[in-house]
Write a protein that holds these residues in place. Structure first.
Motif, mmCIF file in Angstrom:
data_model
loop_
_atom_site.group_PDB
_atom_site.id
_atom_site.type_symbol
_atom_site.label_atom_id
_atom_site.label_comp_id
_atom_site.label_asym_id
_atom_site.label_seq_id
_atom_site.Cartn_x
_atom_site.Cartn_y
_atom_site.Cartn_z
ATOM 1 N N PRO A 1 -7.586 27.356 8.725
ATOM 2 C CA PRO A 1 -6.311 26.659 8.931
ATOM 3 C C PRO A 1 -6.459 25.147 9.059
ATOM 4 O O PRO A 1 -5.643 24.399 8.533
ATOM 5 N N SER A 2 -7.514 24.690 9.720
ATOM 6 C CA SER A 2 -7.739 23.248 9.848
ATOM 7 C C SER A 2 -8.066 22.619 8.495
ATOM 8 O O SER A 2 -7.610 21.518 8.190
ATOM 9 N N LEU A 3 -8.862 23.319 7.691
ATOM 10 C CA LEU A 3 -9.194 22.799 6.362
ATOM 11 C C LEU A 3 -7.941 22.686 5.505
ATOM 12 O O LEU A 3 -7.708 21.675 4.857
ATOM 13 N N LEU A 4 -7.123 23.733 5.514
ATOM 14 C CA LEU A 4 -5.920 23.757 4.686
ATOM 15 C C LEU A 4 -4.859 22.774 5.176
ATOM 16 O O LEU A 4 -4.016 22.339 4.392
ATOM 17 N N ALA A 5 -4.939 22.395 6.445
ATOM 18 C CA ALA A 5 -3.966 21.452 7.006
ATOM 19 C C ALA A 5 -4.021 20.101 6.284
ATOM 20 O O ALA A 5 -3.017 19.387 6.227
ATOM 21 N N ALA A 6 -5.157 19.771 5.715
ATOM 22 C CA ALA A 6 -5.275 18.507 4.970
ATOM 23 C C ALA A 6 -4.355 18.501 3.758
ATOM 24 O O ALA A 6 -3.968 17.442 3.275
ATOM 25 N N GLY B 1 -12.220 8.474 4.059
ATOM 26 C CA GLY B 1 -10.842 8.920 4.240
ATOM 27 C C GLY B 1 -10.499 10.211 3.536
ATOM 28 O O GLY B 1 -9.399 10.734 3.695
ATOM 29 N N SER B 2 -11.436 10.747 2.744
ATOM 30 C CA SER B 2 -11.166 12.015 2.060
ATOM 31 C C SER B 2 -11.400 13.185 3.006
ATOM 32 O O SER B 2 -12.071 13.053 4.028
ATOM 33 N N HIS B 3 -10.817 14.326 2.652
ATOM 34 C CA HIS B 3 -10.960 15.549 3.438
ATOM 35 C C HIS B 3 -11.659 16.595 2.592
ATOM 36 O O HIS B 3 -11.364 16.729 1.405
ATOM 37 N N ASN B 4 -12.554 17.342 3.196
ATOM 38 C CA ASN B 4 -13.278 18.387 2.484
ATOM 39 C C ASN B 4 -12.550 19.713 2.627
ATOM 40 O O ASN B 4 -12.421 20.245 3.726
ATOM 41 N N VAL B 5 -12.064 20.238 1.508
ATOM 42 C CA VAL B 5 -11.478 21.571 1.440
ATOM 43 C C VAL B 5 -12.191 22.254 0.275
ATOM 44 O O VAL B 5 -11.787 22.106 -0.887
ATOM 45 N N PRO B 6 -13.306 22.963 0.546
ATOM 46 C CA PRO B 6 -14.130 23.524 -0.519
ATOM 47 C C PRO B 6 -13.344 24.443 -1.465
ATOM 48 O O PRO B 6 -12.408 25.139 -1.046
ATOM 49 N N ASP C 1 3.596 13.788 -0.753
ATOM 50 C CA ASP C 1 2.515 12.819 -0.879
ATOM 51 C C ASP C 1 1.667 13.136 -2.111
ATOM 52 O O ASP C 1 1.403 14.306 -2.402
ATOM 53 N N PRO C 2 1.207 12.100 -2.817
ATOM 54 C CA PRO C 2 0.285 12.342 -3.923
ATOM 55 C C PRO C 2 -1.027 12.931 -3.397
ATOM 56 O O PRO C 2 -1.471 12.580 -2.297
ATOM 57 N N VAL C 3 -1.638 13.805 -4.168
ATOM 58 C CA VAL C 3 -2.921 14.408 -3.824
ATOM 59 C C VAL C 3 -3.889 14.145 -4.979
ATOM 60 O O VAL C 3 -3.600 14.498 -6.120
ATOM 61 N N VAL C 4 -5.024 13.504 -4.663
ATOM 62 C CA VAL C 4 -6.077 13.277 -5.653
ATOM 63 C C VAL C 4 -7.215 14.219 -5.302
ATOM 64 O O VAL C 4 -7.754 14.179 -4.197
ATOM 65 N N LEU C 5 -7.566 15.086 -6.250
ATOM 66 C CA LEU C 5 -8.631 16.067 -6.058
ATOM 67 C C LEU C 5 -9.937 15.514 -6.608
ATOM 68 O O LEU C 5 -9.979 14.965 -7.713
ATOM 69 N N VAL C 6 -11.017 15.685 -5.833
ATOM 70 C CA VAL C 6 -12.310 15.100 -6.156
ATOM 71 C C VAL C 6 -13.373 16.191 -6.127
ATOM 72 O O VAL C 6 -13.350 17.077 -5.256
ATOM 73 N N CYS C 7 -14.307 16.128 -7.074
ATOM 74 C CA CYS C 7 -15.508 16.978 -7.016
ATOM 75 C C CYS C 7 -16.657 16.154 -7.593
ATOM 76 O O CYS C 7 -16.586 14.928 -7.611
ATOM 77 N N GLY C 8 -17.683 16.815 -8.071
ATOM 78 C CA GLY C 8 -18.821 16.089 -8.611
ATOM 79 C C GLY C 8 -18.544 15.434 -9.952
ATOM 80 O O GLY C 8 -18.964 14.315 -10.213
ATOM 81 N N ARG D 1 -3.329 11.702 -0.334
ATOM 82 C CA ARG D 1 -4.363 12.569 0.252
ATOM 83 C C ARG D 1 -5.513 12.722 -0.742
ATOM 84 O O ARG D 1 -5.300 13.135 -1.878
ATOM 85 N N LEU D 2 -6.710 12.356 -0.307
ATOM 86 C CA LEU D 2 -7.916 12.549 -1.111
ATOM 87 C C LEU D 2 -8.566 13.846 -0.640
ATOM 88 O O LEU D 2 -9.015 13.932 0.508
ATOM 89 N N ILE D 3 -8.589 14.834 -1.516
ATOM 90 C CA ILE D 3 -9.137 16.147 -1.165
ATOM 91 C C ILE D 3 -10.379 16.391 -2.005
ATOM 92 O O ILE D 3 -10.314 16.470 -3.235
ATOM 93 N N ASP D 4 -11.518 16.526 -1.343
ATOM 94 C CA ASP D 4 -12.805 16.758 -1.997
ATOM 95 C C ASP D 4 -13.087 18.258 -1.956
ATOM 96 O O ASP D 4 -13.174 18.847 -0.876
ATOM 97 N N VAL D 5 -13.215 18.883 -3.124
ATOM 98 C CA VAL D 5 -13.362 20.346 -3.192
ATOM 99 C C VAL D 5 -14.809 20.789 -3.349
ATOM 100 O O VAL D 5 -15.075 21.959 -3.579
ATOM 101 N N ARG D 6 -15.753 19.863 -3.163
ATOM 102 C CA ARG D 6 -17.165 20.241 -3.246
ATOM 103 C C ARG D 6 -17.579 21.025 -2.002
ATOM 104 O O ARG D 6 -16.816 21.154 -1.052
ATOM 105 N N THR D 7 -18.804 21.502 -2.012
ATOM 106 C CA THR D 7 -19.310 22.245 -0.857
ATOM 107 C C THR D 7 -19.441 21.303 0.335
ATOM 108 O O THR D 7 -19.581 20.081 0.161
ATOM 109 N N PRO D 8 -19.426 21.845 1.545
ATOM 110 C CA PRO D 8 -19.609 20.995 2.728
ATOM 111 C C PRO D 8 -20.909 20.191 2.683
ATOM 112 O O PRO D 8 -20.936 19.043 3.124
#
Length: 189
Positions: free
Chosen positions: A182-187, A42-47, A64-71, A25-32
């Protein structure tokens, strides 16, 4: 990469992880707004502000492995701490963030042209310093505005945090109109 995930991963290893473990799971924590401008396909935005407010609600029912992404990696590292405290397994941070991803020629999806948070901070800080210096010709006490901003930037560098970025992330153009938490956190779960 071997058996367990490191706390950080470079672009080549992240790409290999996604290739070898397709459920990564690629989770991008930047702003929308930042995510809409450019993100890893394929990444998901969860600010990060959503994670700060709701990380205690998370329960992981996956390995599942989770890779967190930001700037750059700073916000992703903060998110890693929050998510680890919530019990999510296999968390890692992309070294250098989306900037490093782009520099390595990895694929990026581009959307509408929002500015990256770092650029927004530079504009806001620079404008306030300029206003303080120019305005001090008329109102000498305005020079302290420039000093205050300089002190804030110094603290930001020493602490590796940014209060101005936090404030800017709350502005309407950095948020989606209505976030379905809830939809954001579902990622993540």
């Amino acid at each position: 990469m071997t058996g367990s995930l490191e706390s950080t991963v470079d672009v080549a290893d992240a790409r290999e992880l996604v290739r070898s473990a397709p459920r990564t799971r690629l989770i991008d924590v930047r702003t929308p707004g930042e995510f809409a401008a450019a993100h890893i396909p394929g990444s998901h935005n969860v600010p990060l502000d959503v994670l700060r407010a709701h990380h205690t609600e998370l329960t992981a029912d996956h390995s599942d492995p989770v890779v967190l992404v930001c700037g750059s990696g700073v916000r992703a590292a903060e998110a890693r701490g929050l998510l680890a405290a919530a019990g999510l397994p296999k968390l890692t941070v992309l070294k250098g963030g989306i900037g490093a991803w782009e520099q390595q020629g990895a694929p990026v999806s581009r959307g509408r042209g929002k500015w990256a948070m770092e650029r927004q901070v530079r504009l806001a800080a620079g404008s306030l310093v300029l206003a303080g210096v120019v305005g001090s010709a008329v109102a000498p006490k305005l020079k302290w505005l420039a000093g205050f901003i300089g002190a804030g930037l110094t603290f930001s560098a020493l602490s590796n945090t940014c209060g101005m970025a936090r404030m800017l992330s709350l502005l309407p153009y950095n948020r989606t109109p209505e976030q379905d938490v809830p939809s954001l956190l579902a990622a993540l779960t």
